[in-house]
Design an enzyme around this catalytic site. Structure first.
Site, short mmCIF file in Angstrom:
data_model
loop_
_atom_site.label_atom_id
_atom_site.label_comp_id
_atom_site.label_asym_id
_atom_site.label_seq_id
_atom_site.Cartn_x
_atom_site.Cartn_y
_atom_site.Cartn_z
N SER A 181 -22.26 -5.98 -21.31
CA SER A 181 -21.31 -6.43 -20.30
C SER A 181 -19.91 -5.88 -20.60
CB SER A 181 -21.33 -7.96 -20.23
OG SER A 181 -20.64 -8.45 -19.11
N ASP A 237 -29.41 -6.67 -11.65
CA ASP A 237 -28.13 -7.04 -12.24
C ASP A 237 -27.00 -6.38 -11.43
OD1 ASP A 237 -25.88 -7.48 -13.80
OD2 ASP A 237 -26.60 -6.28 -15.50
N HIS A 291 -28.55 -10.03 -15.52
CA HIS A 291 -27.49 -9.50 -16.38
C HIS A 291 -27.66 -9.99 -17.82
CE1 HIS A 291 -23.71 -7.79 -17.53
NE2 HIS A 291 -23.14 -8.96 -17.79
#
Length: 307
Positions: A181, A237, A291
């Protein structure tokens, strides 16, 4: 992560007429993806994923390598250094990996429970890259995400000093940089900085997960020619598709896409922003859960995996 969700809704009116978030850029690749075997994924991607997972744990637990499952699955690791406060300054750590004979730099991703961490993601402007830390980028028209660069710079000098000290003390000739991320975005910048600051004989490997776009096409080209990034995207995602192409952002090459929930169907996606992989995700099938994971070998990211 929540900042990305806010972005979705702010762009929703203009995006509803488009089948994908990245529509409108000529940089999208259309080449057919090729299969990546699970054996290859386990050999090249699994260990970086495990280190990225550990970066969500507290600095105190990493110092003693007692962070629960993330630490237990990684043998042969000696902690060397950490920095950041898991807020405005996301955590990173440096470790010696005796199994891979490498130095590992792992960056923490966005903590949705910490508003200071979320604010690092919220800026969407492109700004000139800092050529004092990336002198090899001078004169190339490179612009990067302003929030990512500002976050990166808060720990860059201490991190680089730690890497140089670790290379000298361990004698290894390889640096693996990883993150998930926001941590993935920081890892690409860290990898590029290290590559330009250490002896050319040192092999710098950047492997990330759930990577958002971090700069313009010139930045993507620079990563391709100077570093080489492998980034894993998981099913639907949405994070790898922001900031959007229509704002001037682009991915480098090197995407490996997980196609479905079996965790075994992986493909290598040629070119930049391949429409057959994450860039082609439908607006109507977004999954924030994707994610976090699982990616492969049941790898899930976030502080909940720590002891």
């Amino acid at each position: 992560m929540f900042a990305f969700q806010v972005l979705w809704f702010s762009l929703l009116p203009s995006a509803l007429s488009a089948p994908i978030f990245g529509l409108g850029s000529s940089s999208e690749a259309t080449g057919a993806p090729t299969a990546v075997s699970l054996a290859t994924a386990n050999a090249t991607l699994l260990r970086p994923a495990q280190f990225s997972r550990a970066a969500y744990c507290s600095s105190a637990s990493l110092t003693t390598w007692s962070c629960g499952l993330p630490c237990e699955t990684l043998s042969g690791v000696t902690f060397l250094q950490s920095g950041g406060d898991q807020g405005l300054i996301p955590l990173y750590f440096i470790a010696h990996d005796a199994v891979d004979q490498s130095l590992v730099v792992a960056h923490e991703g966005t903590d949705p429970d910490n508003i200071l961490s979320i604010l690092n993601d919220a800026e969407l402007l492109l700004e000139d890259i800092d050529t004092t830390r990336f002198p090899q980028a001078a004169g190339k028209g490179i612009k990067v995400h302003s929030g990512f660069q500002e976050t990166f710079e808060r720990t860059a000098d201490g991190l680089l000093a730690g890497v140089k000290a670790g290379l000298a003390s361990t004698g290894v000739n390889k640096v693996v940089v990883t993150g998930h991320s926001l941590g993935a975005a920081l890892a690409t910048m860290t990898g590029a900085m290290i590559k330009g600051a250490v002896d050319p004989s040192v092999n710098v490997v950047v492997t990330t997960f759930g990577l958002p776009r971090g700069g313009n096409q010139a930045w993507a080209n620079f990563l391709d020619s100077n570093v080489g990034v492998t980034f894993v995207t998981n099913q639907n995602d949405p994070v790898p598709t922001v900031p959007p192409l229509l704002l001037g952002f682009a991915h480098s090459s090197g995407e490996v896409h997980i196609v479905d929930s079996s965790q075994t169907n992986l493909v290598a996606c040629p070119g930049h922003d391949n429409e057959h992989c994450a860039t082609g995700n439908s607006l109507f099938h977004v999954s924030i859960a994707n994610h976090l994971g699982p990616y492969f070998d049941d790898i899930t990211f976030g502080g909940a995996v720590c002891s």
